[in-house]
Design an enzyme around this catalytic site. Structure first.
Site, mmCIF file in Angstrom:
data_model
loop_
_atom_site.group_PDB
_atom_site.id
_atom_site.type_symbol
_atom_site.label_atom_id
_atom_site.label_comp_id
_atom_site.label_asym_id
_atom_site.label_seq_id
_atom_site.Cartn_x
_atom_site.Cartn_y
_atom_site.Cartn_z
ATOM 1 N N ASP A 13 82.797 29.687 57.436
ATOM 2 C CA ASP A 13 82.403 29.009 58.601
ATOM 3 C C ASP A 13 83.006 27.664 59.167
ATOM 4 O OD1 ASP A 13 79.721 28.983 60.515
ATOM 5 O OD2 ASP A 13 80.348 26.927 59.897
ATOM 6 N N ASP A 109 83.618 32.205 64.947
ATOM 7 C CA ASP A 109 83.740 31.054 63.734
ATOM 8 C C ASP A 109 83.345 31.320 62.274
ATOM 9 O OD1 ASP A 109 81.253 30.831 64.122
ATOM 10 O OD2 ASP A 109 81.285 28.414 63.966
ATOM 11 N N GLU A 110 83.116 32.443 62.211
ATOM 12 C CA GLU A 110 82.784 33.175 60.815
ATOM 13 C C GLU A 110 83.348 34.059 60.227
ATOM 14 O OE1 GLU A 110 77.985 32.476 59.956
ATOM 15 O OE2 GLU A 110 78.556 32.893 61.934
HETATM 16 MG MG LIG Z 1 80.177 27.361 62.660
#
Ligand SMILES: [Mg+2]
Length: 414
Positions: A13, A109-110
C-alpha cells in the site's frame, strides 16, 4: 475446506498516494503539509489525500479543504492530476512485477503479490518486503508499506492494522499469530465490516474481532447469510481466494467487467458515462496484466424481466489497444446501433484477443484534451470510491453529498 497455509501473499500500500506523488514531483514540499483536493481555488474542494504532515494537523480525506486553511495556514493545496497518479501506479506495478509475475492491482495505490516460492530468489519474506520498499522509494519517492500473510485477507489485515502504524512499514500475520494480534482490535477494523455491520455488532455487544470470532459460525450464517459467514472466516484469518495472473484461458476470454446498475437506466447521457467507466475499468485491468485487446464486446440486459431483452455484440478494433479513449468510440457505436431504447438493468464490456503490451504501457496516455477531461473525472471517482461507485459520478457536482459519502466510505484510505 482446509485452508492452504503454504502460500506467501503480500499486500503493498502506498502512503498518502496522491500527496506523495505531488511531493515526489516537488521535492521542496517534502516534510510539509500537502493536501490534494478537488478545487483549491474555491473553498469547497474535497480533500482526496493528505501527506503525513497534513494528517498531523487532523486533516482527513473527504473533508473540505477550506476548513483547514484556518487550522493550518501554511497547508499546500494541490489540484489532482489523475493521469499522473495512474502513471506512477503503473510504474510501481512494474517494480513489483520484477519480484513476482503474480501481481493483482487492488486499487490505484494497493496491490497484492503472490510471493510463494520466491524465497530462494529474494530471501525471507521480511527481506523481500524491505527490498521492495527500498526500490519503490528510490525509483518513485513514494513510501510503501507491506502486509504479509498466508492469504490475501491476512496480508490486508497485516498492512492496514499494523504495517501502516509501524516505523518499518512491514508486518506479518499467519494462522498462529492472527488471533493474538487481531482479536483485541475493535470489530470495525476487521476487513469487510462497514459502518452498518458495525452498528449491528454494537447492538449485539460485539466490540472486538475476538468477540465476533467466538460466536458460532452457524449463527452468523443464519443471521446474515454468506456475508455473515465470510466475516466469521475473516475474524479467523481464513480466506480461500488466491492471487493469480491471467491464465491461458483468461487470455482467450479476455478481460471483462459487468455492472448491475443501481436503478434502471434509460437516459443516453447516463448510459454513456457507465460505458466509459466500463471501458476505463477493462482497459485498466488489461494494462495491469500487460495486455492489449483486438476485439471489444458490449453486453446489456433489459430491465423488464417478463420480456427478456438485451444483446451481446462484438467488434474487431483497427489495432490492439488498452486505452479507454480508443475503445470507447467503438463501444458507443456498437451499443447505440443495437440498443432498443428500453430501460437497462445491466451493462458489460469485454476486451479480448489479448496480446502483450508491456513496452507501450506508458505511452497510452496521450494528450487528447477532449477525452482527458473525462478521464480525470472518471478516474477521480473510481480511484476514490472504488469500482462500484459509478453512480456517484454525479456527486462530483453535488459537493454536500460527496462530502457526506466520502466520510462513510472507508474502502480507500488515501
Ligand atoms: Mg494508501
Amino acid at each position: 475446506m482446509v485452508p492452504d497455509r503454504s502460500k506467501l501473499i503480500f499486500l503493498a500500500d502506498m502512503e498518502s498516494f496522491y500527496a506523495s506523488v505531488e511531493t515526489s514531483l516537488n521535492p521542496a514540499w517534502r516534510g510539509k503539509p500537502v493536501v490534494v483536493c478537488g478545487d483549491p481555488e474555491r473553498r469547497r474542494g474535497i480533500v482526496l489525500a493528505a501527506s503525513k504532515e497534513a494528517k498531523a494537523y487532523g486533516i482527513k480525506t473527504g473533508f473540505l479543504a477550506g476548513e483547514y486553511r484556518r487550522l493550518c495556514p501554511e497547508v499546500i493545496l494541490v489540484k489532482p492530476r489523475m493521469h499522473t497518479y495512474l502513471q506512477f501506479s503503473l510504474r510501481i506495478m512494474e517494480i513489483f512485477r520484477q519480484f513476482s509475475d503474480r501481481v493483482l492491482p487492488y486499487s490505484i495505490d494497493e496491490l497484492f503479490l503472490d510471493m510463494t516460492g520466491c524465497e530462494k530468489l529474494f530471501g525471507p519474506p521480511q527481506e523481500m518486503a524491505r527490498e521492495m520498499i527500498r526500490r519503490v522509494w528510490e525509483e518513485t519517492g513514494i513510501r510503501c508499506r507491506i502486509g504479509i500473510g498466508e492469504n490475501p485477507l491476512q496480508a490486508k489485515m497485516a498492512c492496514d492494522c499494523f504495517a501502516k502504524k509501524s516505523s518499518e512499514g512491514i508486518f506479518a500475520l499467519n494462522h498462529e499469530n492472527y488471533a493474538f494480534y487481531t482479536w483485541p482490535l475493535p470489530v470495525s477494523s476487521l476487513f469487510g465490516v462497514g459502518s452498518r455491520m458495525e452498528s449491528h455488532f454494537q447492538r449485539m455487544a460485539i466490540r472486538t474481532i475476538g468477540h465476533l470470532a467466538r460466536l458460532p459460525r452457524e449463527s452468523l450464517r443464519r443471521r446474515w447469510g454468506v456475508n455473515g459467514e465470510i466475516l466469521w472466516l475473516n475474524a479467523h484469518g481464513i480466506d480461500y481466494s488466491t492471487i493469480s495472473p491471467a491464465t491461458a484461458s483468461e487470455e482467450q476470454k479476455g478481460v471483462s467487467h459487468n455492472m448491475t446498475l443501481p436503478r434502471d437506466y434509460v437516459k443516453e447521457s447516463e448510459i454513456k458515462v457507465v460505458l466509459l467507466e466500463l471501458c476505463e475499468e477493462v482497459c485498466f485491468r488489461a494494462r495491469a496484466l500487460g495486455k492489449m485487446g483486438r476485439t471489444v464486446s458490449v453486453y446489456c440486459r433489459g430491465a423488464d424481466f417478463r420480456h427478456s431483452s438485451g444483446f451481446l455484440r462484438q467488434q474487431r478494433l483497427p489495432e490492439p489497444t488498452a486505452a479507454a479513449h480508443q475503445v470507447y468510440p467503438w463501444v458507443l457505436d456498437l451499443f447505440f446501433r443495437h440498443w432498443d431504447r428500453k430501460p437497462l438493468r445491466a451493462l458489460g464490456i469485454r476486451l479480448s484477443s489479448l496480446t502483450d503490451c508491456r513496452e507501450v504501457q506508458l505511452s497510452l496516455f496521450d494528450n487528447r484534451e477532449k477525452t482527458e477531461a473525462l478521464y480525470r473525472a472518471m478516474d477521480l471517482v473510481r480511484a476514490k470510491f472504488g469500482r462500484t461507485s459509478l453512480f456517484r459520478a454525479s456527486s462530483l457536482t453535488a459537493g454536500a453529498q460527496l462530502f457526506d459519502r466520502a466520510n462513510k466510505i472507508g474502502g480507500h484510505e488515501a
